[in-house]
Design a protein around this motif. Structure first.
Motif, PDB file in Angstrom:
ATOM      1  N   SER A  11      11.558   0.619  -5.314  1.00 38.04           N
ATOM      2  CA  SER A  11      12.577   1.286  -6.118  1.00 38.04           C
ATOM      3  C   SER A  11      13.782   1.621  -5.227  1.00 38.04           C
ATOM      4  CB  SER A  11      11.972   2.551  -6.735  1.00 38.04           C
ATOM      5  OG  SER A  11      12.952   3.263  -7.426  1.00 38.04           O
ATOM      6  N   HIS A  12      13.481   2.136  -4.048  1.00 37.47           N
ATOM      7  CA  HIS A  12      14.516   2.553  -3.095  1.00 37.47           C
ATOM      8  C   HIS A  12      15.395   1.376  -2.665  1.00 37.47           C
ATOM      9  CE1 HIS A  12      16.267   4.586   0.338  1.00 37.47           C
ATOM     10  NE2 HIS A  12      15.682   3.756   1.181  1.00 37.47           N
ATOM     11  N   ILE A  13      14.756   0.255  -2.251  1.00 39.17           N
ATOM     12  CA  ILE A  13      15.581  -0.835  -1.688  1.00 39.17           C
ATOM     13  C   ILE A  13      16.318  -1.623  -2.769  1.00 39.17           C
ATOM     14  CG2 ILE A  13      14.276  -1.107   0.463  1.00 39.17           C
ATOM     15  CD1 ILE A  13      12.950  -3.584  -0.745  1.00 39.17           C
ATOM     16  N   TYR A  14      15.848  -1.534  -4.020  1.00 35.90           N
ATOM     17  CA  TYR A  14      16.520  -2.307  -5.071  1.00 35.90           C
ATOM     18  C   TYR A  14      17.504  -1.464  -5.877  1.00 35.90           C
ATOM     19  CZ  TYR A  14      13.258  -5.975  -3.809  1.00 35.90           C
ATOM     20  OH  TYR A  14      12.560  -6.919  -3.111  1.00 35.90           O
ATOM     21  N   PHE A  68       8.235   2.645   7.470  1.00 33.99           N
ATOM     22  CA  PHE A  68       8.130   1.191   7.637  1.00 33.99           C
ATOM     23  C   PHE A  68       8.996   0.467   6.609  1.00 33.99           C
ATOM     24  CE2 PHE A  68       3.808   2.694   9.020  1.00 33.99           C
ATOM     25  CZ  PHE A  68       4.100   2.605  10.372  1.00 33.99           C
ATOM     26  N   GLN A  69       9.845  -0.401   7.099  1.00 31.94           N
ATOM     27  CA  GLN A  69      10.748  -1.167   6.239  1.00 31.94           C
ATOM     28  C   GLN A  69      10.356  -2.629   6.338  1.00 31.94           C
ATOM     29  OE1 GLN A  69      13.607   0.425   4.964  1.00 31.94           O
ATOM     30  NE2 GLN A  69      13.273   2.365   6.020  1.00 31.94           N
ATOM     31  N   VAL A  70      10.460  -3.333   5.233  1.00 32.79           N
ATOM     32  CA  VAL A  70      10.146  -4.753   5.311  1.00 32.79           C
ATOM     33  C   VAL A  70      11.008  -5.524   4.325  1.00 32.79           C
ATOM     34  CG1 VAL A  70       8.212  -4.541   3.711  1.00 32.79           C
ATOM     35  CG2 VAL A  70       8.235  -6.420   5.322  1.00 32.79           C
ATOM     36  N   GLU A  71      11.351  -6.722   4.712  1.00 36.10           N
ATOM     37  CA  GLU A  71      12.183  -7.595   3.886  1.00 36.10           C
ATOM     38  C   GLU A  71      11.271  -8.306   2.874  1.00 36.10           C
ATOM     39  OE1 GLU A  71      14.817  -9.189   2.132  1.00 36.10           O
ATOM     40  OE2 GLU A  71      15.609  -8.088   3.868  1.00 36.10           O
ATOM     41  N   LEU A  72      11.551  -8.131   1.583  1.00 39.12           N
ATOM     42  CA  LEU A  72      10.662  -8.723   0.579  1.00 39.12           C
ATOM     43  C   LEU A  72      11.289  -9.927  -0.125  1.00 39.12           C
ATOM     44  CD1 LEU A  72       9.287  -5.465  -1.127  1.00 39.12           C
ATOM     45  CD2 LEU A  72       8.099  -6.929   0.506  1.00 39.12           C
ATOM     46  N   SER A  73      12.514 -10.311   0.297  1.00 34.09           N
ATOM     47  CA  SER A  73      13.214 -11.320  -0.510  1.00 34.09           C
ATOM     48  C   SER A  73      12.482 -12.666  -0.546  1.00 34.09           C
ATOM     49  CB  SER A  73      14.648 -11.493  -0.014  1.00 34.09           C
ATOM     50  OG  SER A  73      14.611 -11.759   1.358  1.00 34.09           O
ATOM     51  N   SER A  98       0.829  -1.216   0.000  1.00 36.73           N
ATOM     52  CA  SER A  98       0.000   0.000   0.000  1.00 36.73           C
ATOM     53  C   SER A  98       0.861   1.263   0.000  1.00 36.73           C
ATOM     54  CB  SER A  98      -0.901   0.019   1.233  1.00 36.73           C
ATOM     55  OG  SER A  98      -0.186   0.523   2.341  1.00 36.73           O
ATOM     56  N   GLY A  99       0.193   2.393  -0.017  1.00 34.93           N
ATOM     57  CA  GLY A  99       0.854   3.675   0.195  1.00 34.93           C
ATOM     58  C   GLY A  99       1.153   3.873   1.667  1.00 34.93           C
ATOM     59  N   SER A 100       1.693   5.050   2.000  1.00 35.64           N
ATOM     60  CA  SER A 100       2.093   5.303   3.387  1.00 35.64           C
ATOM     61  C   SER A 100       2.145   6.800   3.627  1.00 35.64           C
ATOM     62  CB  SER A 100       3.482   4.700   3.621  1.00 35.64           C
ATOM     63  OG  SER A 100       3.974   5.082   4.886  1.00 35.64           O
ATOM     64  N   PRO A 101       1.924   7.237   4.868  1.00 33.98           N
ATOM     65  CA  PRO A 101       2.100   8.665   5.142  1.00 33.98           C
ATOM     66  C   PRO A 101       3.580   9.050   5.167  1.00 33.98           C
ATOM     67  CG  PRO A 101       1.443   7.495   7.143  1.00 33.98           C
ATOM     68  CD  PRO A 101       1.417   6.494   6.021  1.00 33.98           C
ATOM     69  N   PHE A 102       4.487   8.081   5.225  1.00 36.81           N
ATOM     70  CA  PHE A 102       5.910   8.384   5.358  1.00 36.81           C
ATOM     71  C   PHE A 102       6.608   8.501   4.010  1.00 36.81           C
ATOM     72  CE2 PHE A 102       5.147   6.005   9.388  1.00 36.81           C
ATOM     73  CZ  PHE A 102       5.327   7.097  10.218  1.00 36.81           C
ATOM     74  N   SER A 103       7.762   9.163   4.049  1.00 34.19           N
ATOM     75  CA  SER A 103       8.684   9.155   2.922  1.00 34.19           C
ATOM     76  C   SER A 103       9.651   7.995   3.174  1.00 34.19           C
ATOM     77  CB  SER A 103       9.432  10.491   2.912  1.00 34.19           C
ATOM     78  OG  SER A 103      10.705  10.325   2.372  1.00 34.19           O
ATOM     79  N   VAL A 104      10.204   7.402   2.111  1.00 32.93           N
ATOM     80  CA  VAL A 104      11.109   6.262   2.326  1.00 32.93           C
ATOM     81  C   VAL A 104      12.314   6.650   3.180  1.00 32.93           C
ATOM     82  CG1 VAL A 104      10.483   4.953   0.260  1.00 32.93           C
ATOM     83  CG2 VAL A 104      12.314   6.638   0.125  1.00 32.93           C
ATOM     84  N   TYR A 105      12.614   7.960   3.235  1.00 33.16           N
ATOM     85  CA  TYR A 105      13.783   8.407   4.009  1.00 33.16           C
ATOM     86  C   TYR A 105      13.462   8.732   5.462  1.00 33.16           C
ATOM     87  CZ  TYR A 105      16.066   8.635  -0.464  1.00 33.16           C
ATOM     88  OH  TYR A 105      16.594   8.300  -1.665  1.00 33.16           O
TER      89      TYR A 105
END
Ligand code: XMP
Length: 536
Positions: free
Chosen positions: A86-89, A62-67, A50-57
């Motif tokens: 996009s940010h984590i990859y 919220f961070q999550v491991e997608l591997s 989903s979207g989020s109120p936060f910026s990735v920075y």
């Protein structure tokens, strides 16, 4: 096995809407906190971030491991979900020079991308973000742009992984539903077999297995949710279900008797408890709205518990909790912030387990299930009614006489709303009626709908105001009432209903002529916010 889409919630206000859109594709979905992906659930066919109120920075983003998901299941990132991947990859996300908010058009689109099947050139989308993707990871391909947003959508080459910076779930993304269909049905392979009928079959079988020969207690309120739970449980375990319906004396005119009769016609085993005297005596002289609510809330628990304790062989307490109740109860860290268990400490006291068969359904799905089971339309399309009932619609202290006056006025208003019918195109009716259209409505043409069906909720408020009037040759000095009727989709916001003048004239006349003690009728034209639906 029931296929499902998982929506990982990063806190956006539109996450629930994504859930609605997926359900509209007759596909089951669950919205879970961003870090609670059910890795060992084999029924998951796809994932939406989903979207989020936060910026990735943001440090608290919220961070999550997608591997463990990437490469195994199709993924669609929406807004923050797209920026996060996009940010984590290895891509770049930066603050946009100006916030990108509102309508935009996809000026370039990779039309043969499966995500964009059926898209029109320049398709309108809705943007709402402060950051923007300025570079995508290597191995990712841009598949749509607007004049301001270069990476409006991307795909990881050769993978079932997409990101869109716009919001396909909102109404103003005109082909958003198509995009979600492309993802859920074509890409994830949904069989689209979630239906009210399949829900009833599966749930009844599950309840039979779960409950066996155990006795179950259920509190009924006359509302849709608890009534549908009752009928489902009755199908599964018959007379092993005991329902308790408490009358606190603040219900609508004849409602206790009528609803009890409805329940009996449905074959339910119901104990009706008339506790109105207890409530009237405890409420005598109390004017403060919160104090009234507390007295009714705790009095209700006392009466319910006293009845339930008599059912000594009960093992379960069933509740009409539905999905939005749960979403409200859980914040995305998974912590319960508001309890919906409104029957006090009963489960602990009686060692009861909780059974909530509607916990995954939205309100309109609950209604579809009720209709599927053949429940009467007036139970299904019933307006919401507050737990403390007419007590919060009598401003000031409560007496049986005032309740009686209000019940009479309210009955005239509600009956009038039910009896005033207009013709409406059936497609429009499906779109605008909060309770949906009855079973058997045609696919095309017009149907008759009542004013009652067109509004969210209505009632009369007894005001602590007397005013002068004249009836016949006599001067009167009597009370005023306010009529309240609102349109809404979720009670969070509401607008006053634009009722026809001829209808209002008739209701006003009927109330003043037939209800002794009232000589003036007003109409409440306040919206929520800043007002609320109820007056107390
Ligand atoms: P307001 O007045 O806050 O109401 O705009 C929003 C919705 O909630 C209902 N409501 C209540 N329901 N107990 C309930 O069970 C209450 O104390 C209560 N107060 C308001 C109201 O009827 C509307 O549907």
């Amino acid at each position: 096995m029931q296929q499902k889409i998982i929506i990982l919630d990063f806190g956006s206000q539109t996450t629930q809407l994504i859930g609605r859109r997926v359900r509209e594709l007759d596909t089951f979905c669950e919205i879970l906190p961003y870090n609670k992906f059910p890795h060992d659930d084999p029924s998951v066919i796809g994932v939406i971030l989903s979207g989020s109120p936060f910026s990735v920075y943001d440090p608290e983003a919220f961070q999550v491991e997608l591997s463990a998901i990437r490469g195994r299941l199709p993924i669609l990132g929406v807004c923050y979900g797209a920026q996060y991947m996009s940010h984590i990859y290895g891509g770049k996300v930066e603050p946009a020079p100006s916030r990108e908010y509102g309508r935009a058009n996809l000026e370039t689109i990779e039309f043969d991308n499966p995500l964009f099947k059926g898209f029109q050139p320049n398709s309108q989308v809705w943007m709402s973000h402060g950051d923007t993707i300025t570079a995508i990871p290597s191995g990712f391909r841009c598949i749509a742009s607007t004049s301001k947003v270069k990476y409006a959508a991307y795909q990881a080459e050769g993978e079932k992984l997409w990101g869109v910076q716009f919001h396909p779930e909102v109404f103003h993304s005109l082909q958003g539903a198509q995009l979600l269909r492309n993802f859920v049905v074509d890409i994830c392979g949904s069989r689209q077999d979630w239906s009210a009928a399949s829900f009833v079959d599966t749930t009844v079988a599950e309840l039979k297995a779960q409950l066996g020969n155990d006795r179950v207690i259920l509190g009924l309120s006359g509302g849709v949710d608890s009534s549908v739970v009752a009928v489902l449980l009755h199908k599964a375990i018959g007379d092993k279900l005991t329902c308790i319906f408490v009358d606190h004396g603040m219900l609508r005119k004849d409602e206790f008797a009528n609803v009890l009769e409805d329940y009996k016609c449905l074959g339910l085993n119901v104990i009706g408890v008339d506790a109105s005297r207890k409530f009237f005596s405890e409420l005598a002289g109390v004017e403060d709205p919160e104090a009234k609510r507390k007295i009714i809330g705790s009095g209700f628990i006392d009466v319910f518990e006293a009845e339930a304790m008599k059912i000594t062989d009960a093992k379960w307490l069933a509740q009409g909790t539905i999905y939005p109740d749960r979403i409200e109860s859980l914040n995305i860290t998974g912590k319960v912030i508001k309890s919906h268990h409104n029957v006090g400490g009963l489960p602990e006291k009686m060692n009861l387990r909780i059974c909530e068969p509607l916990q995954w359904l939205f309100k309109d799905e609950v209604r579809r299930v009720g209709r599927q089971m053949g429940m009467p339309e007036h139970l299904i399309n019933r307006h919401p009614f507050p737990g403390p009932g007419l007590a919060v619609r009598i401003l000031g202290d409560i007496t049986p006489e005032k309740v009686h006056v209000l019940q009479e006025a309210d009955d005239i208003f509600i009956r009038g709303l039910r009896n005033y019918k207009v013709k409406m195109d059936v497609a429009q009716a499906r779109r605008v009626l909060a309770a949906g259209v009855p079973n058997g409505a045609p696919d095309q043409g017009e149907i008759e709908v009542s004013l009652y069906d067109q509004i969210w909720q209505a009632g009369v408020i007894l005001l602590p105001v007397k005013s002068v009037g004249v009836m016949g040759d006599e001067r009167t000095y009597e009370q005023a009432v306010a009529l309240r009727a609102v349109t809404s989709t979720d009670a969070m916001t509401a607008d006053w209903a634009h009722l026809p003048y001829d209808f209002m004239a008739q209701v006003s006349n009927d109330i003043i002529n037939h209800v002794r003690g009232i000589n003036r009728v007003c109409y409440d034209i306040s919206s929520k916010p800043p007002s609320t639906i109820e007056w107390e």
